[in-house]
Design a protein around this motif. Structure first.
Motif, short mmCIF file in Angstrom:
data_model
loop_
_atom_site.label_atom_id
_atom_site.label_comp_id
_atom_site.label_asym_id
_atom_site.label_seq_id
_atom_site.Cartn_x
_atom_site.Cartn_y
_atom_site.Cartn_z
N GLU A 27 0.69 -1.19 0.05
CA GLU A 27 0.07 0.05 0.03
C GLU A 27 0.78 1.27 0.02
OE1 GLU A 27 -3.25 -0.07 2.94
OE2 GLU A 27 -2.68 -2.00 3.17
N CYS A 28 2.33 1.16 0.12
CA CYS A 28 3.00 2.33 0.22
C CYS A 28 3.64 2.62 -1.06
CB CYS A 28 4.26 1.97 1.05
SG CYS A 28 3.58 1.47 2.73
N PHE A 29 3.99 4.00 -1.42
CA PHE A 29 4.86 4.39 -2.62
C PHE A 29 6.29 4.00 -2.41
CE2 PHE A 29 1.01 7.39 -3.30
CZ PHE A 29 0.73 6.75 -4.32
N GLY A 30 6.59 2.88 -1.98
CA GLY A 30 7.98 2.37 -1.62
C GLY A 30 8.51 2.80 -0.55
N GLU A 31 9.99 2.63 -0.81
CA GLU A 31 10.74 3.10 0.35
C GLU A 31 11.83 4.38 0.34
OE1 GLU A 31 13.88 0.83 1.94
OE2 GLU A 31 14.30 -0.17 0.07
N ASP A 32 11.44 5.22 -0.74
CA ASP A 32 12.12 6.43 -0.83
C ASP A 32 11.15 7.49 -0.72
OD1 ASP A 32 14.57 7.85 -2.44
OD2 ASP A 32 12.75 8.95 -3.25
N ALA A 33 11.59 8.34 0.56
CA ALA A 33 10.72 9.51 0.91
C ALA A 33 10.49 10.68 -0.07
CB ALA A 33 11.18 10.01 2.34
N GLU A 34 11.41 10.81 -0.81
CA GLU A 34 11.24 11.99 -1.82
C GLU A 34 9.98 11.40 -2.68
OE1 GLU A 34 13.68 14.72 -5.17
OE2 GLU A 34 14.73 13.27 -3.80
N LEU A 35 10.19 10.19 -3.43
CA LEU A 35 9.13 9.81 -4.17
C LEU A 35 8.01 9.67 -3.77
CD1 LEU A 35 8.67 8.84 -7.28
CD2 LEU A 35 9.10 6.47 -6.52
N ALA A 36 7.86 9.00 -2.50
CA ALA A 36 6.57 8.97 -1.86
C ALA A 36 6.05 10.32 -1.41
CB ALA A 36 6.88 8.16 -0.34
N THR A 37 6.59 11.02 -1.15
CA THR A 37 6.16 12.44 -0.92
C THR A 37 5.40 12.92 -2.15
OG1 THR A 37 7.83 12.70 0.89
CG2 THR A 37 6.80 14.91 -0.02
N GLU A 38 6.05 12.98 -3.33
CA GLU A 38 5.73 13.64 -4.45
C GLU A 38 4.45 12.81 -4.75
OE1 GLU A 38 8.82 13.31 -7.35
OE2 GLU A 38 9.88 14.99 -6.42
N MET A 39 4.41 11.37 -4.79
CA MET A 39 3.17 10.58 -5.15
C MET A 39 2.12 10.87 -4.41
SD MET A 39 4.80 7.12 -6.77
CE MET A 39 5.38 7.08 -8.43
N VAL A 40 2.23 11.11 -2.84
CA VAL A 40 1.11 11.27 -2.09
C VAL A 40 0.40 12.69 -2.33
CG1 VAL A 40 0.76 11.99 0.47
CG2 VAL A 40 1.92 9.80 -0.18
N VAL A 41 1.43 13.61 -2.73
CA VAL A 41 0.80 15.15 -2.99
C VAL A 41 -0.11 15.02 -4.29
CG1 VAL A 41 1.51 17.29 -3.69
CG2 VAL A 41 2.43 16.26 -1.56
N ALA A 42 0.49 14.13 -5.17
CA ALA A 42 0.02 14.11 -6.41
C ALA A 42 -1.24 13.55 -6.37
CB ALA A 42 0.69 13.36 -7.65
N ALA A 43 -1.66 12.55 -5.31
CA ALA A 43 -2.83 11.66 -5.18
C ALA A 43 -3.77 12.55 -4.69
CB ALA A 43 -2.59 10.38 -4.38
N ILE A 44 -3.23 13.33 -3.56
CA ILE A 44 -4.30 14.27 -2.98
C ILE A 44 -5.01 15.11 -3.86
CG2 ILE A 44 -4.49 16.45 -1.31
CD1 ILE A 44 -2.24 14.79 0.40
N GLU A 45 -4.10 15.90 -4.61
CA GLU A 45 -4.65 16.86 -5.69
C GLU A 45 -5.30 16.15 -6.71
OE1 GLU A 45 -0.63 19.85 -5.22
OE2 GLU A 45 -1.01 18.46 -7.01
N GLY A 46 -5.08 14.90 -7.00
CA GLY A 46 -5.95 14.27 -8.11
C GLY A 46 -7.14 14.09 -7.56
N LEU A 47 -7.36 13.73 -6.22
CA LEU A 47 -8.76 12.96 -5.46
C LEU A 47 -9.56 14.54 -5.39
CD1 LEU A 47 -7.71 10.53 -3.04
CD2 LEU A 47 -9.18 10.08 -4.77
#
Length: 642
Positions: free
Chosen positions: A229-249
């Motif tokens: 359920e996670c965007f992997g183990e890299d904090a930078e990529l995970a941060t960018e993808m979480v922000v993108a998901a918030i903005e998409g939803l």
């Protein structure tokens, strides 16, 4: 009982009990027929109003308004010309403590009890399996519930939520996204934004206005069952993808009538479970805590409408009541850290638990899994000021979402939108882009060959996605997808019986073996003690290799397995992760038959042995020394076998 020693099985039992409570506590009522919805069409300043015969339409100054409290006059909270703050203040002034407490309940909707909405006027409901039959049925059911809520004394609309980390996955036929881990393998942040915008369209069409996603946890321990359920183990990529998901939803950083509320979870970061066991205390030091927390800080900055603290783990690092209380029952976690230090002003939504009043007193606004009887406890234990503060946030979101004007959906639009051809194509594109080759030797194009297809997962459509979906979602299996391309007459299927493997096969034969874990949620199918493949899977790969045919192993991979033996006995190894039940099988077959390029990269380190796993820290990313495959590894191939 000390919460820290609760086993995962105990936690699961509590969760299942809470899900069953609504159905057991009340006599089930037969659902009524779909409600006929009437509309005042938008015209200039006049917004679209959706209503039923439960209420009257008032005409004031040439505009139309819904008489939600049925008093024959226009109140401030009914006046869409007023700002949200004024509307909230007016509505709170008309609510009893019991009304307010009911708005904090986030009940699990298994079967319909009309009085929950028409009399109690509950604030939130988790769709769970109630909407599972398909888009038409789901849209009719959300309309029906909204009509019941509209008939209540104050006519406050209900928010439908969904555990939708992979899309509107509790509705059959919805477009299921690849799991977040799979999307991390694409490395494509804009693709995540596009997918979650698509998800917003489908949920909006169904009348589901809150997504219990994205997951902002960092996958720092490969044993944990929720790595998928996670965007992997890299904090930078995970941060960018979480922000993108918030903005998409949400369609941006603020809620509007076309938004679906994002609920970012699991604060303050639940990837660092002790020994990878879900529900155990989270382990951090100063440096790693800051890393895990940073993703949530970015989510707050991005305008996340709600945040969920974890319901099954304590956070001893923070001290105070976080040592003994689960995060969603801790004032240190919610009031001191989330509200105080981080300045979060949105909704705090609990995980699904049992100590709802404790959670409310600690700072939570919406109480996941709370039943009808919890309302009286809230009235007894919370002050008027506490109720107003918490309920004010919930009502603000409802006004901003436009639910007071129109909580209803167009059933025909839901049918046309959910699972449409364009959406299915997008999720297939995402799954294809995630496919990752970690070994690629001695293979040729599969077109025209005889195929030995092995492994029972080739027929397990549920395994294409995590367990956050209806169990029998209509999907195509990997076996069917490969037979469609190779011709069923050219495919010999072996499930898990290695004795069916021949000593040798004719020239022009290739074996495709599908390995990995069955679908799951908190607890992985193999448990947390091992990441090594079960004997029947490893032996199948070895036996086919010994027969002399090229062996292509497809790994359905929800965690970082120990791939050493599998890779040694395979000519090619392709990681498919959890590619999604909607189009995952086609994406796998398309990659193997050279229809799409293979460009994915590993979103985590892949260990060479369990010893390496045991030596790494639960809270620290990329700390396996000399892994079998490092983070970001992948062999690019334009066309498989070409």
């Amino acid at each position: 009982m000390n919460k820290r020693i609760l086993s995962w099985l105990t936690i699961l039992a509590l969760l299942l009990t809470s899900l069953a409570l609504p159905a057991l506590a009340e006599e089930e009522e037969e659902a009524t027929q779909p409600t006929n919805v009437l509309y005042v069409e938008a015209d200039g300043e006049q917004p679209l109003l959706g209503y039923t015969e439960n209420i009257e339409i008032l005409e004031v100054d040439g505009f139309k308004f819904k008489d939600l409290n049925k008093n024959g006059q226009l109140d401030v909270y009914e006046d869409w010309r007023e700002d949200t703050e004024a509307r909230v203040t007016d509505l709170l002034s008309q609510m009893t403590p019991e009304n307010k407490a009911a708005q904090m309940l986030h009940m699990t909707l298994v079967s319909l009890k009309e009085s929950w909405f028409s009399e109690l006027n509950v604030g939130f409901v988790l769709a769970y399996t109630y909407l599972s039959a398909g888009a038409e049925d789901a849209a009719n059911k959300t309309n029906e519930v909204q009509a019941l809520s509209e008939s209540s004394a104050l006519g406050i609309p209900t928010v439908f939520s969904m555990d939708s980390v992979i899309g509107a996955s509790w509705v059959d036929g919805a477009s299921l996204l690849p799991d977040q881990l799979t999307l991390a393998a694409t490395g494509d942040v804009e693709l995540v934004r596009e997918l979650t915008d698509m998800q917003r369209e489908e949920m909006l069409a169904l009348g589901v206005r809150m997504s219990l996603s994205p997951v902002a946890d960092l996958a720092t321990d490969p044993r944990w069952g929720r790595v998928q359920e996670c965007f992997g183990e890299d904090a930078e990529l995970a941060t960018e993808m979480v922000v993108a998901a918030i903005e998409g939803l949400q369609g941006g950083s603020e809620l509007t009538p076309t938004s679906v509320m994002a609920c970012v979870k699991h604060f303050p970061g639940s990837g660092a479970q002790t020994a990878g066991v879900d529900g155990s205390p989270l382990v951090f030091d100063d440096e790693t805590f800051a890393t895990h927390l940073s993703i949530f800080e970015a989510a707050i900055e991005a305008g996340a409408a709600s945040i969920m603290p974890y319901g099954y783990s304590t956070v001893p690092y923070l001290g105070g009541d976080a040592v003994e209380n689960f995060a969603h029952e801790s004032s240190v976690v919610m009031t001191d850290l989330l509200r105080g230090e981080l300045g979060y002003e949105g909704i705090i939504q609990t995980d699904w638990g049992l100590n709802h009043t404790v959670a409310a007193l600690a700072g939570a606004d919406a109480l996941g899994g709370a039943g009808q009887r919890e309302a009286d406890k809230l009235v007894e234990n919370l002050t008027v000021e506490q109720l107003d503060e918490r309920v004010g946030r919930l009502l603000t979101a409802k006004f901003d979402l436009g639910l007071f004007e129109n909580p209803y959906v167009d059933v025909e639009n839901a049918v046309a939108t959910v699972g449409c051809e364009e959406h299915v194509a997008l999720v297939r594109e995402a799954a294809a882009k995630a496919m990752t080759l970690v070994k690629y030797e001695n293979v040729s194009a599969l077109e025209g060959q005889q195929i030995i297809l092995a492994g029972s997962l080739a027929e397990d459509t549920n395994a294409l996605s995590s367990g956050w979906k209806i169990e029998n979602y209509t999907a195509k299996s990997i076996r069917t997808a490969i037979e469609e391309r190779a011709g069923a007459e050219n495919v010999t299927y072996i499930a898990d019986d290695v004795s069916q493997v021949q000593d040798s096969y004719p020239e022009g034969t290739t074996a495709i073996v599908v390995v990995g874990e069955a679908s799951g949620t908190h607890e992985p199918a193999w448990g947390t003690a091992t990441l090594e493949f079960p004997a029947e899977q490893a032996d199948m790969v070895a036996a086919l290799k010994a027969s002399g045919v090229p062996v292509v192993t497809v790994v359905i991979m929800n965690r970082a397995y120990v791939l050493t033996d599998i890779a040694e006995n395979s000519d090619a190894v392709m990681l498919a992760y959890r590619p999604g039940a909607t189009a995952g099988a086609d994406a796998i077959a398309g990659a193997l038959f050279g229809e799409t390029a293979i460009t994915g990269k590993t979103p985590f380190q892949i260990p060479a042995s369990m010893d390496q796993v045991l030596l790494q820290r639960e809270d620290l990313a990329k700390d396996i020394e000399d892994p079998l495959y490092d983070y970001g590894y992948g062999i690019d191939v334009e066309s498989f076998g070409a």
